[in-house]
Enzyme design. Structure first.
Site, short mmCIF file in Angstrom:
data_model
loop_
_atom_site.label_atom_id
_atom_site.label_comp_id
_atom_site.label_asym_id
_atom_site.label_seq_id
_atom_site.Cartn_x
_atom_site.Cartn_y
_atom_site.Cartn_z
N GLU A 1 -38.09 -59.72 -76.45
CA GLU A 1 -38.86 -58.76 -77.22
C GLU A 1 -40.21 -58.64 -76.52
O GLU A 1 -40.87 -59.65 -76.28
CB GLU A 1 -39.04 -59.26 -78.65
N ARG B 1 -32.87 -74.48 -77.79
CA ARG B 1 -34.01 -73.96 -77.05
C ARG B 1 -34.76 -75.11 -76.39
O ARG B 1 -34.65 -76.25 -76.78
CB ARG B 1 -34.93 -73.14 -77.93
N LYS C 1 -44.26 -67.55 -78.64
CA LYS C 1 -45.15 -66.45 -78.28
C LYS C 1 -46.20 -66.24 -79.37
O LYS C 1 -47.32 -65.89 -79.09
CB LYS C 1 -44.34 -65.17 -78.09
P1 ATP Z 1 -40.66 -67.17 -79.18
O1 ATP Z 1 -40.20 -68.00 -80.31
O2 ATP Z 1 -41.31 -67.96 -78.10
O3 ATP Z 1 -41.45 -65.99 -79.59
P2 ATP Z 1 -38.36 -65.56 -79.05
O4 ATP Z 1 -37.02 -66.16 -79.21
O5 ATP Z 1 -38.90 -64.84 -80.21
O6 ATP Z 1 -39.33 -66.67 -78.51
P3 ATP Z 1 -37.47 -63.43 -77.40
O7 ATP Z 1 -38.27 -62.48 -76.63
O8 ATP Z 1 -36.74 -62.92 -78.58
O9 ATP Z 1 -38.45 -64.61 -77.83
O10 ATP Z 1 -36.53 -64.25 -76.45
C1 ATP Z 1 -35.68 -63.72 -75.46
C2 ATP Z 1 -34.60 -64.71 -75.19
O11 ATP Z 1 -35.15 -65.96 -74.76
C3 ATP Z 1 -33.77 -65.00 -76.42
O12 ATP Z 1 -32.42 -64.94 -76.08
C4 ATP Z 1 -34.20 -66.38 -76.83
O13 ATP Z 1 -33.13 -67.04 -77.44
C5 ATP Z 1 -34.60 -67.02 -75.50
N1 ATP Z 1 -35.60 -68.07 -75.72
C6 ATP Z 1 -36.79 -67.96 -76.34
N2 ATP Z 1 -37.42 -69.14 -76.40
C7 ATP Z 1 -36.63 -70.04 -75.77
C8 ATP Z 1 -36.72 -71.45 -75.49
N3 ATP Z 1 -37.77 -72.17 -75.87
N4 ATP Z 1 -35.69 -72.03 -74.84
C9 ATP Z 1 -34.65 -71.31 -74.44
N5 ATP Z 1 -34.49 -69.99 -74.67
C10 ATP Z 1 -35.46 -69.35 -75.33
MG MG Z 2 -37.35 -63.24 -80.95
#
Ligand code: ATP
Ligand code: MG
Length: 559
Positions: free
Chosen positions: A35, A261, A271
């Site tokens: 995102e 994760r 983020k």
């Molecule tokens: P955050 O919690 O840091 O905002 P998010 O999951 O909301 O992360 P996205 O932009 O939706 O961020 O993530 C894109 C991809 O990266 C998704 O498939 C998510 O599962 C993966 N991802 C995000 N954080 C991690 C992590 N700490 N370890 C592994 N994969 C991750």
């Molecule tokens: Mg997300």
């Protein structure tokens, strides 16, 4: 069935079986779906390496798809930085760059289709009422009074929603599933909400936006994804992912697979929290070298290869765990050790005068650029009467096992001569040592003596009149404690006040005037360093990527 050990990990095991069974005609198609609401971090690197890595291994494809369904939090700057970071990590989506916003029309059609099937309805409860009706983990939810609206009425209202006839929050479109489901995600989840907000790509074309769970599975299906790999928090959403695709009868039904994760010690990783650091003013930029963002790590001098190696080493598991930051640093050192050019740099200079060395003589002393790689050759380092050494490498009153310079003690200057301390000049008022006087033994050029006498310590140095002055920035962990579950408001209190240490007037070998941003250096005995983006031709700035050994852990232990 083969064990994961033979195949790599549980995800690769699943994929191999699918290929063997000719599921999806033996095709493998993954995607990385960020995102654009912030910069990517090292956690995302794990997901990138996994998705692009699997595609490569199984001769498949991996798409980069922006999951841009929330216009109020997203913007172009994030879209651009994400592309830059994925490329820099070494991955290529070729011509497969997609945006969920490209599917808005199709997603709308899918929603209409659900309404026509009697599987979706417009609900006019307020947000807090919807929450109250939803029930809890232990109590079932209650049906919305709007649940039995006719298909015609729903179609009409949904159309009016799209046309902008209603204010934000007055209506939502919900899936009609089961308010008593033990899985809360299945209790008539919201599919569309009204948001009169401009989207960075579709501008003001839409005022209703699809929710993640709805947009994600359909985007996957539209792109013919075979394996939709995501993190564990989506495990409970999987039934919903499947439900949407089953109702809509897509020819491609991707399989959602969840993995744990990445969590890292001594940093923050969501983020949302990273954005808070920026908004609070504690950190100015997303690429601040203390940040666990990919751009921050890059600026700090972490090679992309080391990050990929780290992601490989931590592997893929089904259970959450915290990985020690030390492992990442280990991978960085291991990689830089092979490639970084060795130079001498003095961070906290102490002046040394070699009293028996000719005043105007300058000798060019040969030094090895990288003992790990003879192809990197040698260079000449100028040596003269006045040099700088590290303050730490001299002690007026040393303990027994101190092998560096001290009054009456002899030490080896790296590549040059043996010197013996004969005098110490102190500031009369402060007692601070301002200069050390030594004699050198001309017989010891190159670092050994004809009489074979033992000198235990070897220290680095830089010739005073040839030195390049620089600012050097040292980084320590961003977070002192590592309780990731710390309350939102509290985590800012955990920020290490000493995460950045700036040293001015550091002295570097003259060859450093030619250094470029993409060059990696080892300052002998100190660590790995890289030029910062703020460096200019009249003010050099270097970042310490990592020290040679983990001195931080030692300091922590002591205090
Ligand atoms: P955050 O919690 O840091 O905002 P998010 O999951 O909301 O992360 P996205 O932009 O939706 O961020 O993530 C894109 C991809 O990266 C998704 O498939 C998510 O599962 C993966 N991802 C995000 N954080 C991690 C992590 N700490 N370890 C592994 N994969 C991750
Ligand atoms: Mg997300």
């Amino acid at each position: 069935m083969k064990s994961d050990e033979q195949t790599g990990d549980f995800i690769r095991t699943i994929i191999k079986e699918d290929i063997a069974n000719n599921k999806h005609d033996g095709r493998v198609a993954t995607r990385f779906p960020p995102e654009p609401n912030g910069y990517l971090h090292i956690g995302h690197a794990k997901s990138i390496c996994l998705n692009f890595g699997i595609a490569k291994e199984f001769s498949g494809t991996c798409n980069l798809r922006f999951d841009d369904t929330n216009p109020t939090k997203e913007n172009i700057e994030y879209v651009q930085s994400i592309q830059e970071d994925v490329k820099w990590l070494g991955f290529d989506w070729e011509d497969r760059l997609y945006y969920a916003s490209d599917y808005f029309e199709k997603l709308y059609d899918c929603a209409v289709q659900l309404i026509k099937l009697g599987k979706a309805y417009v609900c006019s409860l307020k947000a807090d009422e919807i929450r109250a009706y939803r029930g809890t983990l232990t109590e079932p939810g209650k049906d919305s009074p709007y649940r039995d609206r006719s298909i015609e009425e729903n179609l009409k209202l949904f159309d009016q929603m799209r046309r902008g006839e209603f204010k934000d929050g007055t209506h939502v479109l919900r899936a009609k599933i089961d308010m008593t489901s033990p899985n809360i995600n299945m209790r008539d989840p919201t599919i569309y909400r009204i948001r009169h907000a401009e989207h960075h790509r579709t501008k003001d074309k839409w005022c209703i936006y699809p929710m993640y769970d709805f947009a994600h599975c359909i985007s996957d299906a539209l792109e013919n994804i075979t394996h939709s790999i995501c993190t564990l928090e989506f495990e409970d959403h999987r039934p919903l992912y499947d439900w949407f695709l089953d109702q809509l009868d897509f020819p491609c039904h991707p399989q959602q697979i969840e993995f744990a994760r990445l969590n890292l010690s001594f940093t923050v990783m969501s983020k949302r929290k990273l954005l808070k650091l920026i908004e609070s003013g504690m950190i100015k930029e997303w690429d601040d070298p203390r940040m666990p963002t990919i751009s921050g790590l890059r600026r700090r001098g972490y090679p992309a290869k080391a990050i990929r190696e780290f992601c490989e080493r931590i592997g893929v598991a089904k259970r959450d765990s915290v990985v020690d930051m030390a492992l990442l640093d280990f991978c960085v050192r291991e990689d830089l050790n092979k490639h970084a050019m060795r130079v001498m740099g003095v961070l906290r200079p102490l002046k040394v005068v070699i009293i028996n060395y000719p005043d105007d003589l300058v000798e060019e002393i040969e030094a090895i650029n990288n003992p790990e790689d003879s192809n990197m050759g040698t260079r000449n380092v100028p040596f003269s009467k006045i040099i700088y050494i590290e303050k730490d490498d001299f002690m007026f009153d040393p303990p027994k096992k101190y092998f560096r310079l001290a009054p009456g003690k002899e030490v080896r200057l790296r590549y040059a001569y043996y010197v013996t301390c004969v005098d110490v000049i102190k500031d009369e008022n402060t007692d601070e040592i301002i200069e050390v006087h030594c004699t050198y033994d001309p017989e010891t050029k190159g670092g050994s003596s004809p009489d074979g006498r033992k000198v235990k310590g070897t220290i680095h140095w830089v010739s005073e009149k040839h030195a390049v002055s620089a600012e050097v920035r040292l980084y320590n962990p961003l977070i002192l404690d590592n309780s990731e579950d710390e309350k939102e408001s509290d985590f800012l209190k955990l920020i290490n006040p000493n995460s950045l240490e700036i040293l001015q007037g550091c002295k570097l070998e003259p060859c450093m005037v030619h250094s470029k941003h993409e060059d990696f250096f080892q300052f002998e005995r100190l660590g790995y360093f890289v030029m910062d983006k703020e460096s200019t031709s009249d003010h050099f700035v270097f970042n310490r990527t990592v020290p040679l050994r983990d001195s931080w852990a030692k300091i922590q232990k002591k205090s």
